[in-house]
Write an enzyme that holds these catalytic residues in place. Structure first.
Site, PDB file in Angstrom:
ATOM      1  N   GLY A   9      29.271  27.241 -62.084  1.00 14.91           N
ATOM      2  CA  GLY A   9      30.252  27.550 -61.046  1.00 14.91           C
ATOM      3  C   GLY A   9      29.726  27.487 -59.617  1.00 14.91           C
TER       4      GLY A   9
ATOM      5  CE  LYS B 243      32.871  29.035 -67.702  1.00 16.40           C
ATOM      6  NZ  LYS B 243      31.882  29.126 -66.642  1.00 16.40           N
TER       7      LYS B 243
ATOM      8  CD  GLU C  13      27.015  26.362 -70.128  1.00 22.15           C
ATOM      9  OE1 GLU C  13      27.842  25.557 -69.739  1.00 22.15           O
ATOM     10  OE2 GLU C  13      27.275  27.560 -70.320  1.00 22.15           O
TER      11      GLU C  13
ATOM     12  CG  ASN D 240      33.821  27.988 -71.781  1.00 21.51           C
ATOM     13  OD1 ASN D 240      34.823  28.623 -72.120  1.00 21.51           O
ATOM     14  ND2 ASN D 240      32.664  28.575 -71.471  1.00 21.51           N
TER      15      ASN D 240
ATOM     16  CG  HIS E 114      29.057  31.062 -71.637  1.00 23.93           C
ATOM     17  ND1 HIS E 114      29.005  31.658 -70.397  1.00 23.93           N
ATOM     18  CD2 HIS E 114      29.376  29.761 -71.426  1.00 23.93           C
ATOM     19  CE1 HIS E 114      29.285  30.749 -69.477  1.00 23.93           C
ATOM     20  NE2 HIS E 114      29.514  29.586 -70.070  1.00 23.93           N
TER      21      HIS E 114
ATOM     22  CD  GLU F 290      30.938  32.517 -67.270  1.00 21.88           C
ATOM     23  OE1 GLU F 290      31.866  32.398 -68.078  1.00 21.88           O
ATOM     24  OE2 GLU F 290      30.725  31.701 -66.347  1.00 21.88           O
TER      25      GLU F 290
ATOM     26  CB  SER G  73      28.173  22.608 -61.140  1.00 24.88           C
ATOM     27  OG  SER G  73      28.264  23.951 -60.718  1.00 24.88           O
TER      28      SER G  73
END
Ligand code: 13P
Length: 253
Positions: free
Chosen positions: A176, A13, A170, A11, A101, A103, A214
Site C-alpha cells: 500500500g 482485503k 510481501e 486480495n 498476511h 495485516e 504495490s
C-alpha cells in the site's frame, strides 16, 4: 521471459459488497473474449468472508478461482465467536486460502497460530497462499533473509505437500505504499527463497513464489525480467476490473 504458469491473485482485503461480483464478471469475460487468455495463467480473487458463499457459486466452473483471505486456527465447529474454520471454507467449495498476511500478523497472529492454520488448511485439502515478508526495520538492518527463513521454518514442515503451498513474498514496507523492491533485490530474494525452501524441506521441485506489494498496471512491466517469479498478489489494484485486467495485459505485452 514470462514463461510457465503465472498466478495473478487479487486480495480484496476489507472491500466488497454483494454487487461487487460485477468486477469479477468483467475480469472473467475478459479472459473468455480476449487474447490474453491464450497465456498460461490463473486468476484467483480473495473477497471477504461475507461474499465467499455467493461468489463461490457464481464463479463455479469459471476461469476465476475464489480464495478465502484467512481462516481460524481451530477446525470444524466450536465456541469461537466471529471465526471461520478451514473446514467451513472447504465446505463452500473454496480451494484456496491466504495465510500469514502481514495485516493479519499485525492484528496478533504469531508463527504458532499461523503454523496451526497451515496444518489445518492442508488437512482440509485447501491450497495455501502463505505470506511472508520483512518490515522496514528488518530491511534497514539487512535482516531480510533471516526474517524470511524464520517465517518459513517456524511454520512449514518437511512432510507437507508443497504442491499445495504457494509462497507470497510481501515486504511489509511495500504494501500500500507505492514502493516496490529493486529488480536486483527481488531477483536475489526470489532465487534465495526457491533454493532455500527446496533444500530445507527436501522438495523434488522448486516452490512457487509470488510477489506482493504495490503492484499496479504501470510497474508490472518491471517485474517481467524476474523469471523466477510465479506471479503476483495484488491488493489495491485488484478492486478495479480495469486495473486488474491491465496488469495482466501489460505483463504479457
Ligand atoms: P497492495 O497491492 O495494495 O500494496 O497490497 C498488497 C497486498 O497486501 C496483497 O496481499
Amino acid at each position: 521471459m514470462a514463461s510457465g504458469l503465472k498466478y495473478f491473485v487479487g486480495n480484496w482485503k476489507m472491500f466488497g459488497i454483494p454487487t461487487s461480483f460485477k468486477i469479477l464478471n468483467r475480469i472473467n469475460s475478459n479472459f473468455v473474449k480476449n487474447k490474453i487468455n491464450k497465456e498460461n495463467y490463473k486468476v484467483i480473487i480473495a473477497p471477504p468472508f461475507t461474499l465467499l458463499h455467493d461468489y463461490s457459486k457464481r464463479f463455479k466452473n469459471k476461469k476465476i478461482l475464489i480464495s478465502a483471505q484467512n481462516c481460524f486456527h481451530k477446525d470444524n465447529f466450536g465456541p469461537h465467536t466471529g471465526n471461520i474454520s478451514p473446514y467451513m471454507i472447504k465446505k463452500l467449495g473454496i480451494k484456496f486460502v491466504i495465510i500469514g498476511h502481514s495485516e493479519s500478523r499485525a492484528s496478533g497472529e504469531n508463527d504458532n497460530i499461523i503454523k496451526e492454520k497451515v496444518y489445518l488448511a492442508l488437512k482440509n485439502n485447501l491450497n495455501i497462499i502463505f505470506c511472508i515478508g520483512e518490515n522496514i526495520k528488518d530491511k534497514r538492518r539487512k535482516k531480510t533473509l533471516i526474517v524470511l527463513r524464520k517465517q518459513l521454518t517456524k511454520v512449514l514442515k518437511r512432510n507437507y505437500n508443497f504442491k499445495k503451498i504457494i509462497i507470497a513474498y510481501e515486504p511489509v514496507w511495500s504494501i500500500g505504499s507505492g514502493k516496490i523492491p529493486t529488480a536486483n533485490s527481488l531477483i536475489h530474494i526470489t532465487a534465495f527463497l526457491k533454493k532455500f525452501v527446496k533444500k530445507q524441506f527436501k522438495l523434488s521441485h522448486l516452490p512457487k513464489i509470488l510477489y506482493g506489494g504495490s503492484v499496479d498496471k504501470k510497474n508490472i512491466a518491471s517485474f517481467k525480467s524476474i523469471s523466477d517469479l510465479d506471479g503476483f498478489l495484488i491488493g489495491g489494484a485488484s478492486k478495479s476490473s480495469k486495473n486488474f485486467i491491465d496488469i495482466i495485459k501489460n505483463f504479457y505485452k
